[in-house]
Write an enzyme that holds these catalytic residues in place. Structure first.
Site, PDB file in Angstrom:
ATOM      1  N   GLU A 143       7.919   9.991  -2.349  1.00  0.00           N
ATOM      2  CA  GLU A 143       7.585   8.570  -2.221  1.00  0.00           C
ATOM      3  C   GLU A 143       8.712   7.692  -2.742  1.00  0.00           C
ATOM      4  O   GLU A 143       9.099   7.810  -3.912  1.00  0.00           O
ATOM      5  CB  GLU A 143       6.306   8.255  -3.014  1.00  0.00           C
ATOM      6  CG  GLU A 143       5.920   6.794  -2.962  1.00  0.00           C
ATOM      7  CD  GLU A 143       4.768   6.443  -3.905  1.00  0.00           C
ATOM      8  OE1 GLU A 143       4.091   5.442  -3.649  1.00  0.00           O
ATOM      9  OE2 GLU A 143       4.560   7.183  -4.893  1.00  0.00           O
ATOM     10  N   ASP A 178       4.225   3.900   0.556  1.00  0.00           N
ATOM     11  CA  ASP A 178       3.431   2.904  -0.160  1.00  0.00           C
ATOM     12  C   ASP A 178       3.917   1.524   0.284  1.00  0.00           C
ATOM     13  O   ASP A 178       5.069   1.153   0.049  1.00  0.00           O
ATOM     14  CB  ASP A 178       3.606   3.093  -1.666  1.00  0.00           C
ATOM     15  CG  ASP A 178       2.649   2.231  -2.483  1.00  0.00           C
ATOM     16  OD1 ASP A 178       2.449   1.059  -2.114  1.00  0.00           O
ATOM     17  OD2 ASP A 178       2.126   2.732  -3.490  1.00  0.00           O
ATOM     18  N   GLN A 206      -0.182   4.134   1.270  1.00  0.00           N
ATOM     19  CA  GLN A 206      -0.867   3.468   0.162  1.00  0.00           C
ATOM     20  C   GLN A 206      -0.651   1.964   0.273  1.00  0.00           C
ATOM     21  O   GLN A 206       0.310   1.505   0.927  1.00  0.00           O
ATOM     22  CB  GLN A 206      -0.356   3.969  -1.193  1.00  0.00           C
ATOM     23  CG  GLN A 206      -0.769   5.406  -1.486  1.00  0.00           C
ATOM     24  CD  GLN A 206      -0.212   5.931  -2.790  1.00  0.00           C
ATOM     25  OE1 GLN A 206       0.947   5.702  -3.127  1.00  0.00           O
ATOM     26  NE2 GLN A 206      -1.024   6.678  -3.529  1.00  0.00           N
ATOM     27  N   GLU A 242      -4.132   2.107  -4.130  1.00  0.00           N
ATOM     28  CA  GLU A 242      -3.517   2.326  -5.443  1.00  0.00           C
ATOM     29  C   GLU A 242      -3.107   0.974  -6.013  1.00  0.00           C
ATOM     30  O   GLU A 242      -1.934   0.615  -6.033  1.00  0.00           O
ATOM     31  CB  GLU A 242      -2.317   3.269  -5.322  1.00  0.00           C
ATOM     32  CG  GLU A 242      -1.821   3.754  -6.686  1.00  0.00           C
ATOM     33  CD  GLU A 242      -0.582   4.629  -6.586  1.00  0.00           C
ATOM     34  OE1 GLU A 242      -0.501   5.614  -7.338  1.00  0.00           O
ATOM     35  OE2 GLU A 242       0.306   4.326  -5.765  1.00  0.00           O
TER      36      GLU A 242
END
Length: 258
Positions: A143, A178, A206, A242
């Site tokens: 990530e 993300d 995310q 998240e």
């Protein structure tokens, strides 16, 4: 509408960790994810997940010495033995809780080290980890994380993450995208989704609001628009929530209905 997974590390913090999956189920989530569950016995966590009826779709591998500021080991020269132990620990835990995705954190640049000098170690470690995970049904994820939230982190950009995945060339290594980190570092999030989701290299998404990392309907991201883009691209995976709620978690879930 995408399929949303509640992040049990950041959501429902008003409850003990093992009670959070049940709370997510009551609020209509279809799955959960978490960061580091290792302080809880895997069998106990698995039982609580089963009681909730929700699958655990993502967790992190151990990050090293978190108390000392370590945020992953995969890119750190000289830490290969520690990295391999962390992966073995994560795969064993994931087997018990039936988690199909492990986020493998790269780590922070050691003082005085150039980013490029760490890439061979990162690639080598990920290739080893992918071989260890082969046949287990577990995908490994890397990530890109922004440097405001995590100063010195090795991996920050989407193009770099995809470059690494292509270098390793393992079918069970993918990118965890993300949208919060992507917006902080790069912006142009919708175009990044259009660029990378069709490649098949994105294994998990995310979301959080920018810049405070609160509910996704707060701040500069148009989450409703991005969810439409994700749907239009045919993404069938999970979108992890998240974020840090402004208040009590359930009270802040109106964004999902909207």
């Amino acid at each position: 509408m995408p399929r949303f997974a509640a992040n049990l590390t950041l959501l429902y913090t008003e409850l003990p960790f093992l009670d959070r999956a049940a709370a997510a189920a009551r609020d209509g989530f279809e799955a959960v994810e978490c960061q580091f569950p290792y302080e809880h016995p895997a069998a106990e966590f698995a039982a609580r997940l089963a009681d909730s009826g929700l699958p655990l779709v993502l967790m992190n591998a151990p990050p090293g010495d978190a108390a000392a500021g370590e945020r992953g080991l995969a890119a750190l020269p000289g830490r290969q033995a520690d990295f391999r132990h962390a992966i073995d620990t994560a795969l064993a835990y994931a087997s018990v809780v039936r988690c199909p995705r492990l986020h493998v954190m790269a780590g922070r640049l050691p003082a005085g080290t150039e980013r490029a000098a760490l890439q061979p170690t990162f690639v080598e470690n990920l290739a080893w980890a992918a071989r260890q995970a082969a046949g287990t049904g577990v995908d490994l994820l890397i990530e890109p994380i922004n440097l405001r939230d995590m100063p010195g982190y090795f991996l920050n950009r989407q193009d770099h993450a995809h470059e690494i995945v292509q270098l390793v060339n393992a079918p069970n290594l993918k990118v965890q995208m993300d949208l919060y980190h992507c917006q902080v570092v790069e912006g142009d999030v919708a175009m990044k989704l259009r660029q990378y989701l069709p490649t098949g290299r994105v294994g998990h998404l995310q979301v959080a609001g920018v810049p405070e990392r609160q509910e996704p309907d707060i701040g500069e991201l148009n989450a409703a628009y991005l969810f439409d883009v994700i749907d239009a691209l045919g993404y069938g995976g999970w979108v992890g929530c998240e974020y840090r709620p402004r208040g009590e978690t359930s009270a802040g879930l109106g964004w999902r209905q909207r």
